[in-house]
Design a protein around this motif. Structure first.
Motif, mmCIF file in Angstrom:
data_model
loop_
_atom_site.group_PDB
_atom_site.id
_atom_site.type_symbol
_atom_site.label_atom_id
_atom_site.label_comp_id
_atom_site.label_asym_id
_atom_site.label_seq_id
_atom_site.Cartn_x
_atom_site.Cartn_y
_atom_site.Cartn_z
ATOM 1 N N GLN A 128 0.774 -1.151 -0.087
ATOM 2 C CA GLN A 128 0.114 0.205 0.072
ATOM 3 C C GLN A 128 1.005 1.097 0.020
ATOM 4 O O GLN A 128 0.547 2.226 -0.695
ATOM 5 N N LYS A 151 2.320 1.852 -3.396
ATOM 6 C CA LYS A 151 1.314 2.141 -4.468
ATOM 7 C C LYS A 151 1.047 3.734 -4.075
ATOM 8 O O LYS A 151 0.822 4.262 -5.171
ATOM 9 N N ARG A 152 0.719 3.951 -2.789
ATOM 10 C CA ARG A 152 0.349 5.280 -2.468
ATOM 11 C C ARG A 152 1.389 6.503 -3.247
ATOM 12 O O ARG A 152 1.006 7.432 -3.670
ATOM 13 N N TYR A 153 2.620 6.069 -2.957
ATOM 14 C CA TYR A 153 3.722 6.891 -3.351
ATOM 15 C C TYR A 153 4.322 6.788 -4.813
ATOM 16 O O TYR A 153 5.461 7.114 -5.239
ATOM 17 N N ASP A 154 3.658 5.751 -5.607
ATOM 18 C CA ASP A 154 4.068 5.436 -6.996
ATOM 19 C C ASP A 154 5.683 5.184 -7.018
ATOM 20 O O ASP A 154 6.309 5.411 -7.802
ATOM 21 N N ILE A 210 9.091 2.742 -7.410
ATOM 22 C CA ILE A 210 9.496 1.421 -8.124
ATOM 23 C C ILE A 210 10.074 0.609 -7.198
ATOM 24 O O ILE A 210 10.292 -0.546 -7.317
ATOM 25 N N ILE A 265 8.803 -3.179 -7.428
ATOM 26 C CA ILE A 265 7.498 -3.053 -7.657
ATOM 27 C C ILE A 265 7.011 -4.381 -8.020
ATOM 28 O O ILE A 265 5.714 -4.455 -7.946
ATOM 29 N N VAL A 305 3.298 -5.973 -6.875
ATOM 30 C CA VAL A 305 2.200 -6.231 -7.664
ATOM 31 C C VAL A 305 1.801 -7.852 -7.437
ATOM 32 O O VAL A 305 0.323 -7.951 -7.148
#
Lengths: 451, 451
Positions: free
Chosen positions: B215, B218-221, B223, B240, B244
């Motif tokens: 999470q 995902k929140r901070y994009d 890699i 990343i 996924v």
């Protein structure tokens, strides 16, 4: 690192300089959350404290209603700068949410290049590769050397969404090959791009559904995927951060649709009227359908009056076969969703469900038989045998339908989660009740069992 | 690009050279699938056609049972090369699946450096950041220039999982800052790393649960995310592609647990005995529980014999309130799962569910009242009023519990999906049936309604 709470108190003591520093140094997503939760009259003030780069980043993370409000309250020049600098895919997503009048005005203020990029994306159907791609990527010619390519990347716009892959095209933009920044760094500067780039390049067509794009990128561990049109010309790229969002969105959709939430996109904190709109029509529809199941009982009211233990047995029959169906349905829908199985595996998965279903049918049938024996009066003991039999058959039917229906829907290119768990259990109830009560009536009338 | 089908036919015509070329040029995941699906006796032959680099990549994509089989059938030197070259996190995952004896033998053959890396990862609890991280990353000192840093990255092992972020540490490996390859490329070569690296660096502690890591990224994009120990020393990074997989795994778990599949990790194509083990115990347990619900009916058999329309109404009551509960449960569990809501939002989400629940209760209560009127004999009409009332109350309770229970479980740091939909509906049935039948009995006995 400052938390949300720190920030709020900072704004309370009105230490604007400290607040300004923090707002410009915190991650954009945090600042977006913070501004989104401020009272309406303070949002524009806080937003004006952001310097240009941060304002652009933060704007993308604001809720649509706050974006619209800021567009109304900020100076036109300020807004134009922000919208002009947004990534084309984020801009297209924003335009999707704004009223048509506002979109028109904003489009007119864009440079022709950015207007074109946005129009391209908005031209593709919702939920396709074309709609989620960005038009900002690094494009190279085969004839360049590695050194020239690196210089080109260095000189290129810093805002390219990813520079970790560069795509090699011909003069007609036809996609030829891909080269990673990693390869460029590990190769001598005078090597030719055409010699090191890989021509086995995975690509998505603009009309590919976004969930297929996500599965493709997941399977091959890609950070970016090029998107091409029908003529195989490069039109954009999709980046991994979008894929993460798509996968989450699709999983939420599956979960909610299986539970009968229309559209599968209810936010946990939505307004009550949204919740009602997403759930009530389906509930009412299901009740109408359930009239069918209950109607299967209605003609047998006399039978039930004669053998009241039936009213105890029937809910268990319904509950157990419903549970079996929901288990099979959930595993199959999810298996299809993550690409673990395809409709080609129908026979294989059906074999598994039937074999497991037989054991389950036996276990649950026996259990209900024993329970029926306990609850029934001496004259009603024979009911236990019928209950066991009907339970076993219903459980097997439940496991089979819970697997076959999503597989069939997928084969027809429909959404496998189209039939929710409760809808399937309603159908199973109708069939189960009718079979059960018919057999009991038959036993009562034809074989003259006592009750 | 060759498909699975092409490959299979190629192996049939035994054109080994062409097959060898294809196997060494296709993506490793495709080759892994292909070899995994070959008959057992041909797998080792196909695997030996791979050159070293491809063999290492492909090995990671093979199913655990095929990996074990190959370890048994290939030459020790060959196996040692592959296991030595695997990424530490993939190697740890492999060791998790293999028998202890095989792991011990493989560990002894590893270089001390790789053995140490694997032991570090295996030392952390399953499902934590420490267990999913890799120990291969790029580490820089503050005093380096950008040019020196780029040279160091160029000279570093090509197999570092990602070179797109480099981490700045002090002499004790304490994590100080992060710098992206992008920044390095866009900065003049004589700038100092200490001057351009960002010291606001997000990090995960080794014991952070993997879903929180996912999470956060995902929140901070992100890699990649650095993982630190209690002393804030850098011990690894999470990339990343792992995120996924984690997100997919967590969503599958939620979907299956809500449907009552134990563990939430049944593969769609598992063996029937796995399916039985994952589903039957829960089904049998639920039947035992449901005895409670049905027992609520058993004492009222006389009442049902007097008013048989009850047997038609009760399944609808049960079905509708069950559906309401499952909708609320699914939206809340998913909202918690994606981090959209936290237990702190309990009041806010409860307010929404109760407001929406009131409208739903009214709609469903009225519907059942009307249906009861249609089905009942003239003497039974009063039953419709009781049915409406009980339905409304039960629906409101269902919406409330469907929200409160996962919120409460999360607050207690338990899995919000611990209570599956069917389990909750069983409880609701028990309460609903008992309330309904008690009120009907009361009306019959105290108010002397006719039946």
């Amino acid at each position: 690192m400052l938390t949300q709470e720190n920030l709020t108190s900072l704004s309370d003591i009105a230490d604007l300089n400290q607040l300004k520093f923090e707002l410009n140094h915190l991650p954009a997503v945090d600042v977006g959350d913070y501004i989104g939760e401020l009272p309406a009259e303070r949002r524009a003030i806080a937003f004006r404290l952001l310097n240009k780069g941060q304002a652009i980043d933060v704007f993308e993370y604001l809720p649509p209603e706050v974006q619209e409000e800021l567009i109304g309250s900020l100076h036109d020049t300020h807004i134009r700068q922000i919208v002009e600098a947004m990534r084309p895919d984020d801009r297209a997503a924003l335009f999707d949410e704004l009223p048509a009048g506002v979109v028109k005005r904003l489009l007119q203020q864009l440079s022709s290049e950015e207007r074109q990029a946005t129009a391209t994306i908005l031209g593709y159907l919702d939920g396709t590769a074309g709609r989620v791609m960005t038009t900002e990527y690094v494009r190279l010619r085969e004839g360049l050397t590695v050194g020239e390519a690196l210089s080109k990347i260095r000189l290129s716009d810093r805002d390219k969404e990813t520079i970790y892959y560069a795509y090699v095209t011909d003069d007609n933009r036809k996609l030829l090959a891909v080269v990673s920044l990693r390869q460029l760094l590990f190769t001598l500067p005078d090597a030719l791009i055409g010699d090191i780039a890989s021509d086995r390049v995975l690509r998505a067509r603009t009309e590919m559904p976004q969930e297929e794009v996500a599965q493709l990128m997941k399977r091959y561990d890609l950070i970016a995927l090029p998107v091409v049109d029908r003529e195989d010309r490069l039109v954009g790229i999709i980046t991994i951060d979008d894929v993460v969002d798509i996968l989450e969105e699709e999983a939420t959709e599956d979960i909610q649709k299986l539970a009968g939430v229309s559209g599968g996109d209810e936010a946990a904190l939505s307004e009550p009227q949204v919740t009602i709109r997403k759930r009530l029509p389906w509930l009412l529809g299901n009740i109408v359908l359930y009239v069918g199941a209950a109607s299967a009982i209605a003609p047998f009211q006399k039978t039930i009056a004669l053998v009241p233990v039936l009213a105890v047995i029937m809910p268990i029959l319904s509950n157990a076969s419903g549970n079996v169906a929901i288990q099979a349905l959930s595993v199959t829908v999810r298996g299809l969703g993550v690409g673990e199985v395809t409709p080609d595996d129908t026979l294989q998965i059906l074999r598994k469900e039937i074999l497991a279903g037989l054991a389950t049918a036996l276990g649950l049938g026996l259990s209900l038989g024993i329970l029926s024996l306990i609850w029934s009066t001496p004259n009603e003991r024979w009911v236990a045998i019928v209950a066991s039999m009907v339970m076993s058959i219903n459980v097997l039917v439940a496991a089979t339908l819970g697997t076959l229906i999503p597989m069939g829907l997928k084969r027809l290119n429909l959404d496998p989660a189209l039939i929710s768990g409760p809808l399937l259990t309603t159908v199973l109830d109708a069939v189960g009740f009718f079979t059960f009560l018919s057999m009991i009536s038959l036993a009562l009338n034809v074989f003259h069992f006592k009750s």
